[in-house]
Scaffold this motif. Structure first.
Motif, PDB file in Angstrom:
ATOM      1  N   ALA A  67       0.821  -1.217   0.000  1.00  0.00           N
ATOM      2  CA  ALA A  67       0.000   0.000   0.000  1.00  0.00           C
ATOM      3  C   ALA A  67       0.850   1.259   0.000  1.00  0.00           C
ATOM      4  N   ALA A  68       2.065   1.165   0.558  1.00  0.00           N
ATOM      5  CA  ALA A  68       2.943   2.347   0.628  1.00  0.00           C
ATOM      6  C   ALA A  68       3.369   2.820  -0.760  1.00  0.00           C
ATOM      7  N   HIS A  69       3.315   1.918  -1.747  1.00  0.00           N
ATOM      8  CA  HIS A  69       3.713   2.283  -3.101  1.00  0.00           C
ATOM      9  C   HIS A  69       2.546   2.800  -3.939  1.00  0.00           C
ATOM     10  N   CYS A  70       1.347   2.804  -3.387  1.00  0.00           N
ATOM     11  CA  CYS A  70       0.177   3.298  -4.108  1.00  0.00           C
ATOM     12  C   CYS A  70       0.105   4.816  -4.013  1.00  0.00           C
ATOM     13  N   MET A  71      -0.128   5.471  -5.136  1.00  0.00           N
ATOM     14  CA  MET A  71      -0.165   6.924  -5.182  1.00  0.00           C
ATOM     15  C   MET A  71      -1.586   7.485  -5.137  1.00  0.00           C
ATOM     16  N   GLY A  72      -2.579   6.653  -4.946  1.00  0.00           N
ATOM     17  CA  GLY A  72      -3.969   7.104  -4.973  1.00  0.00           C
ATOM     18  C   GLY A  72      -4.423   7.709  -3.667  1.00  0.00           C
ATOM     19  N   THR A  73      -5.718   7.901  -3.557  1.00  0.00           N
ATOM     20  CA  THR A  73      -6.307   8.470  -2.347  1.00  0.00           C
ATOM     21  C   THR A  73      -6.252   7.465  -1.204  1.00  0.00           C
ATOM     22  N   GLU A  74      -6.453   7.943   0.012  1.00  0.00           N
ATOM     23  CA  GLU A  74      -6.483   7.042   1.161  1.00  0.00           C
ATOM     24  C   GLU A  74      -7.625   6.031   1.026  1.00  0.00           C
ATOM     25  N   ALA A  75      -8.748   6.495   0.482  1.00  0.00           N
ATOM     26  CA  ALA A  75      -9.885   5.588   0.301  1.00  0.00           C
ATOM     27  C   ALA A  75      -9.518   4.460  -0.661  1.00  0.00           C
ATOM     28  N   ASP A  76      -8.800   4.786  -1.749  1.00  0.00           N
ATOM     29  CA  ASP A  76      -8.392   3.757  -2.702  1.00  0.00           C
ATOM     30  C   ASP A  76      -7.366   2.811  -2.082  1.00  0.00           C
ATOM     31  N   LYS A  77      -6.436   3.360  -1.301  1.00  0.00           N
ATOM     32  CA  LYS A  77      -5.442   2.510  -0.641  1.00  0.00           C
ATOM     33  C   LYS A  77      -6.119   1.521   0.304  1.00  0.00           C
ATOM     34  N   GLU A  78      -7.107   2.006   1.047  1.00  0.00           N
ATOM     35  CA  GLU A  78      -7.830   1.123   1.969  1.00  0.00           C
ATOM     36  C   GLU A  78      -8.624   0.063   1.208  1.00  0.00           C
ATOM     37  N   ALA A  79      -9.253   0.484   0.104  1.00  0.00           N
ATOM     38  CA  ALA A  79     -10.034  -0.460  -0.694  1.00  0.00           C
ATOM     39  C   ALA A  79      -9.129  -1.528  -1.306  1.00  0.00           C
ATOM     40  N   LEU A  80      -7.962  -1.131  -1.816  1.00  0.00           N
ATOM     41  CA  LEU A  80      -7.034  -2.080  -2.417  1.00  0.00           C
ATOM     42  C   LEU A  80      -6.447  -3.021  -1.369  1.00  0.00           C
ATOM     43  N   SER A  81      -6.133  -2.489  -0.192  1.00  0.00           N
ATOM     44  CA  SER A  81      -5.602  -3.338   0.875  1.00  0.00           C
ATOM     45  C   SER A  81      -6.625  -4.388   1.293  1.00  0.00           C
ATOM     46  N   ALA A  82      -7.879  -3.962   1.435  1.00  0.00           N
ATOM     47  CA  ALA A  82      -8.943  -4.900   1.812  1.00  0.00           C
ATOM     48  C   ALA A  82      -9.152  -5.943   0.711  1.00  0.00           C
ATOM     49  N   PHE A  83      -9.092  -5.514  -0.549  1.00  0.00           N
ATOM     50  CA  PHE A  83      -9.279  -6.444  -1.662  1.00  0.00           C
ATOM     51  C   PHE A  83      -8.117  -7.440  -1.732  1.00  0.00           C
ATOM     52  N   ASN A  84      -6.896  -6.958  -1.516  1.00  0.00           N
ATOM     53  CA  ASN A  84      -5.741  -7.847  -1.517  1.00  0.00           C
ATOM     54  C   ASN A  84      -5.876  -8.913  -0.428  1.00  0.00           C
ATOM     55  N   THR A  85      -6.334  -8.508   0.746  1.00  0.00           N
ATOM     56  CA  THR A  85      -6.555  -9.458   1.834  1.00  0.00           C
ATOM     57  C   THR A  85      -7.622 -10.485   1.447  1.00  0.00           C
ATOM     58  N   ALA A  86      -8.691 -10.001   0.782  1.00  0.00           N
ATOM     59  CA  ALA A  86      -9.767 -10.906   0.350  1.00  0.00           C
ATOM     60  C   ALA A  86      -9.242 -11.930  -0.647  1.00  0.00           C
ATOM     61  N   LEU A  87      -8.347 -11.510  -1.546  1.00  0.00           N
ATOM     62  CA  LEU A  87      -7.759 -12.438  -2.507  1.00  0.00           C
ATOM     63  C   LEU A  87      -6.903 -13.496  -1.806  1.00  0.00           C
ATOM     64  N   LEU A  88      -6.134 -13.054  -0.811  1.00  0.00           N
ATOM     65  CA  LEU A  88      -5.282 -13.986  -0.077  1.00  0.00           C
ATOM     66  C   LEU A  88      -6.095 -15.040   0.664  1.00  0.00           C
ATOM     67  N   LEU A  89      -7.273 -14.618   1.166  1.00  0.00           N
ATOM     68  CA  LEU A  89      -8.096 -15.521   1.968  1.00  0.00           C
ATOM     69  C   LEU A  89      -9.138 -16.275   1.160  1.00  0.00           C
TER      70      LEU A  89
END
Length: 218
Positions: free
Chosen positions: A147-169
């Motif tokens: 997430a530290a390498h993402c240049m988007g908004t905080e909302a997008d970073k949170e959404a991507l982090s949550a989605f990445n976790t969902a993919l892992l699980l």
């Protein structure tokens, strides 16, 4: 739209005079997928993409098809799919799902869309907006997402982090979890494509072998 849990995305298979149509829901159309063209009709392109729209229009990706064949295919597909249009329009999907097409799953995440490909051992993810792109890979139990390498908004970073976790699980989760359901649809789509292409390849391999044997026996 109904909010019941999803155990699977509805895969629709419809036999037609020109081959079997394989469809999944499409958030921007009605359904999309491919048609497994009868091998005798096309010797080099077995599974052109197909999109069905609410008005009943059928759009066939004809780039690799013989031009003279396309109008006949489209007319046959249209006549075969029209009776199913109402049922196709009633297919239910997770809210973030967009479509599965050409071996790729597309999902709405944050302010952008993410495309997922199953690369036989890991998932490749490509998230984009009009201004940004983020690419990463998901392996069993680990991910290259940062997430530290993402240049988007905080909302997008949170959404991507949550989605990445969902993919892992996803592969350990209950079958009603949307991410797992969508990945299952992608894998089913990919499997159906592989089977259709192998049937097509085997038909023309047998055809060639037969004619070579006949030529040699003369």
């Amino acid at each position: 739209m109904r909010t019941r849990p999803h155990s699977a995305l509805p895969v629709t298979r419809i036999p037609t005079p020109v081959g079997t149509v394989h469809l999944l829901p499409d958030k921007h159309a009605v359904a999309c997928g491919f048609v497994a063209v009868i091998p005798e009709l096309s010797d080099h392109h077995a599974t052109p993409d197909l999109t069905v729209y609410p008005c009943g229009r059928v759009e066939l990706d004809s780039v690799f098809l013989v031009p003279q064949l396309v109008p006949y295919l489209e007319e046959q597909l249209l006549q075969a799919l029209l009776p199913h249009l109402e049922a196709l329009q009633d297919m239910d999907t997770p809210s973030e799902f967009l479509h599965v097409r050409s071996r790729a799953l597309r999902i709405r995440v944050g302010s952008g869309d993410v495309m997922i490909r199953d690369e036989d051992g890991y998932l490749a993810a490509y998230w984009s907006t009009d201004e940004l792109e983020v690419n990463w890979a998901i392996f069993p139990g680990q991910s290259t997402f940062n997430a530290a390498h993402c240049m988007g908004t905080e909302a997008d970073k949170e959404a991507l982090s949550a989605f990445n976790t969902a993919l892992l699980l996803a592969d350990q989760a209950d079958t009603n979890v949307p991410c797992r359901v969508m990945l299952q649809a992608l894998r089913q789509h990919t499997h159906d494509l592989d089977v259709a292409n192998e049937v097509h390849r085997q038909h023309w391999a047998d055809y060639t072998s037969k004619h070579v044997r006949e030529a040699l026996s003369v």
